[in-house]
Design an enzyme around this catalytic site. Sequence first.
Site, PDB file in Angstrom:
ATOM      1  N   GLU A 483     104.419  47.331 -24.039  1.00  0.00           N
ATOM      2  CA  GLU A 483     104.577  48.035 -25.303  1.00  0.00           C
ATOM      3  C   GLU A 483     103.316  48.861 -25.565  1.00  0.00           C
ATOM      4  OE1 GLU A 483     106.838  45.841 -27.980  1.00  0.00           O
ATOM      5  OE2 GLU A 483     106.764  47.337 -29.553  1.00  0.00           O
ATOM      6  N   GLU A 765     100.910  37.568 -32.851  1.00  0.00           N
ATOM      7  CA  GLU A 765     101.912  38.450 -33.442  1.00  0.00           C
ATOM      8  C   GLU A 765     102.705  37.729 -34.532  1.00  0.00           C
ATOM      9  OE1 GLU A 765     104.783  39.847 -30.599  1.00  0.00           O
ATOM     10  OE2 GLU A 765     105.447  41.433 -31.958  1.00  0.00           O
TER      11      GLU A 765
HETATM   12  C1  BGC Z   1     105.568  45.784 -32.366  1.00  0.00           C
HETATM   13  C2  BGC Z   1     105.112  45.673 -33.799  1.00  0.00           C
HETATM   14  C3  BGC Z   1     105.711  46.883 -34.462  1.00  0.00           C
HETATM   15  C4  BGC Z   1     107.178  46.577 -34.477  1.00  0.00           C
HETATM   16  C5  BGC Z   1     108.023  47.457 -35.293  1.00  0.00           C
HETATM   17  C6  BGC Z   1     107.032  45.555 -32.369  1.00  0.00           C
HETATM   18  O1  BGC Z   1     107.586  45.525 -31.120  1.00  0.00           O
HETATM   19  O2  BGC Z   1     104.892  44.950 -31.518  1.00  0.00           O
HETATM   20  O3  BGC Z   1     103.864  45.321 -34.013  1.00  0.00           O
HETATM   21  O4  BGC Z   1     105.170  47.230 -35.669  1.00  0.00           O
HETATM   22  O5  BGC Z   1     107.688  46.481 -33.171  1.00  0.00           O
HETATM   23  O6  BGC Z   1     108.622  46.660 -36.182  1.00  0.00           O
END
Ligand code: BGC
Length: 893
Positions: A483, A765
């Site tokens: 990501e 997270e």
């Molecule tokens: C990310 C988050 C991001 C979110 C959107 C995720 O996959 O890691 O931190 O803000 O997607 O809701």
Amino acid sequence: MSILTPTHLRCEYLENPPGIDVREPRFSWWIECDDAGRKNVSQKAYQIVVTRGPRQNVWDSGKVRSDETTHIRYEGKPLESTECYDWKVRVWDEKDVSSAWSAPAHWGMGLLRRLEWKANWIGQTLDTPWSETASPPAPILRKVFTLDQEVKRAVIYVSALGVYELHLNGQRIGDHILAPEWTDYTKRVQYQAFDVTEVLQKGENAIGAMLAQGWYSGRIGLAFNQRGGGFRGVYGRLMRFIAQMHIELADGTKQVIATDPTWRYTDEGPIRGADLLDGETYDARREIPGWDRTGFDDSAWKIVHKCSGPTLVFQRNEPIRITRRLEPIALTEPRPGTWVFDLGQNMVGWVRMKLRGKAGTEVRFRFSEVLTEDGTLYRENLRIPPLTPEGAMQEDRYTCKGGGIEIFEPHFTYHGFRYVEVTGLPRRPALDDLTGCVFHSAAEEGGEWETSSDLLNRIMTAIQWTLRGNLHSTPTDCPQRDERLGWMGDIQVFSQTACFQLGMGAFFTKWLRDVRDAQTEDGRFPDFAPQPFDPNMRFSANAGWADAGVIVPWRVYVNYGDKRLIEENFEAGTRWIEFVLRHNPNLLWENHNGSTAFVYGDWLNGDTFVGLTGWPKTGGQVPMEIYATAFFAYSTQTLARMAGVLGKEAEAARYDVLARKIRKAFNAAFVSKTGKIKGDTQAGYALALNFDLLPAKLRAVAARHMVAALKPCKGSMSTGIQSTVRMMLELSRYGESEAAYRLINQTTMPSWGYMVENGGTTVWERWDGWVAGRGFQNPGMNSFNHYAIGAVGEWMWRVITGLNPDEAAPGWKHFFVRPIPGGGLSWARGEYHSIHGPIRVEWRIEKGEFKLDVTVPCNTTATVELPGKGGRAIRIGSGVHHFELAHKGTTNQ
Ligand code: BGC
């Protein structure tokens, strides 16, 4: 007599930057006083002198009556491309006594006009094989050139579509990693500048570079092909390189050496593949000794292909560079021949390893943030197969050339990890054979924060590491899985915490341009920037994410007083607000984003956890229209403030009125007469209070509802990433700091304490990343290095150490010190490096007394509010100040 000295000279936030392409760069400095006892120093006037080279005067500002020490704009003769300028400053204090001149600083100009780029973009020939699924060998390029005299001064401007390492006469140039970093390459690419005077010589010289795909043509987050696997070449396929060296010879003649179609290249070098997500494969047997020196026979190499490239701009932020090296704290062998090094800290970068093996021995390095119970790596959260066809492999391979000690250190990748698994070694390694090289966009460090609580200190340290781990040209959500994107919602809520820890001005200047580059024609800001996908399909216009396009520039303004940044972002902000308004003319943001399919809301709120053992039955999701309308109101109000700063009266009035109307609509639709907000969620109150949406008479009562909303959750949070820190701040603003202290001291889930007590050295997270008895969360979304909920750092700075910027006197020209002790703390201290100089706060409770020391930088003022009801507000000037106050609740009164 005490002596003042201007120090810490910065040009466009940077220390002696080599290639500025701003025609009127701005200067900032600190004023230091050698007498710690002197108070109330202010600057009455300054004088800046700029010379070209050491002597030729291009600007003498004369004595300018002004108390400003930040962002003073150059106003001298037009600056010329590639020239180097020296500058110095002196100041006059409040008694009109002049300081000595500062030590000189300098900066170099880059190339101001497109036509000045004589160099060609060069790269591999068009028949070079291309694969969507595999990273290709790193091409190596080179050229020999001759100088018939000694060199007086030489600067090289370099960039790539891909990432590069530059070499000259056998040396690697600069310490940048992954240059030229990530921008929207369809619009612009950054160049870097290096002074190479010392490396050149009369006679023959060799220049060369190695390239890899990087963000340009390698894998980037969320780029999936139809198989759901990794996808390459989002911006382009073949890598390209450009360099232009400006040399002044001994007799003053100038010479330019530039990339052109006479350069040669080979794909036969040692880097057999390199990808940001997957790792690097290096075969030392294929090293090409002497490739970056003269005298090397490159006649068998191919002739490069001349191509074109996007606009070049100088890199505005600090480069990615190694800032720390970590030594492992443990080495285990969970399976025969599988060695696991523990670096003791979840970090981001790569490793360097000393090793030995016969030619052809393949050593494999794999990386993970956590271990499984049997001591092997837990890598599922990298989303690797079988979860998805690719994920982020985070795996380096090194093939030995044999014959002695070899050093492995990659060039074109990065990993998020604490544990390193090494296999393929012929014998047991020593603990110190391996080093963790920590790198990130090297924004200036300065924030230090500590208290009497070990738990709180560990939380803050984890927050700091998480920031470092997620600054790689863009503010990423995470550094490990596939990501690693500049998610706007995460940095929007974390931006103030970031500014407390590091000097973020330059970084945000760069990144906010990425944000503007990603804005759609109809005004939508993206959900992350850079955003290389089709924004009409997805990833734009989400409340709280897109709003970073307004909120982050304002944060930067508040912290660094940077008006030009507001100027640069204002128009984009208006286009965003007008977009939301167009789609929601009744002023409730219900048609959440006009067109895209994703809605995150108050992401990772209690709803996510209902059903989890130990979690209360109540969720926490604030109704989407409340959440979104709150952001609509706040961003609109923020925009009105920006207009005010810029003196745009009509716009200020327009957005002020609009914000008022949105607040009215918000209250009419969602708020009862008794201050209850529809849904009765912690988040609803937190957002409404933090964004000042409620009428004054309902605020205190709404704060009480917020406290009551903690009860169904057994006193815990049910807030998501956008409302957690906002709830903490509002608890403290409305006299409920003890409730906030209970949350920060909590060690059961959900809490920050839970993370650090369960091995977290960075912020997770999600609250339940790992739970005893259940193990790891869903590997599809379980990063252990995600700063969003670490935004509580802002509360820790603002409330515990009490440091608060004043929006009316930005750049910490005036600030507030209002510590609220509690939670069993007996002392706390914070040092914050403001753009005006270091601010220090230290308090302790001793023998029934609250003692506070505050250091205010020269030429700034502060208002100190001592804790307790009716605490006095005291205005102070620069210097060290001491306060004492009887403290209730301590035993030794
Ligand atoms: C990310 C988050 C991001 C979110 C959107 C995720 O996959 O890691 O931190 O803000 O997607 O809701």
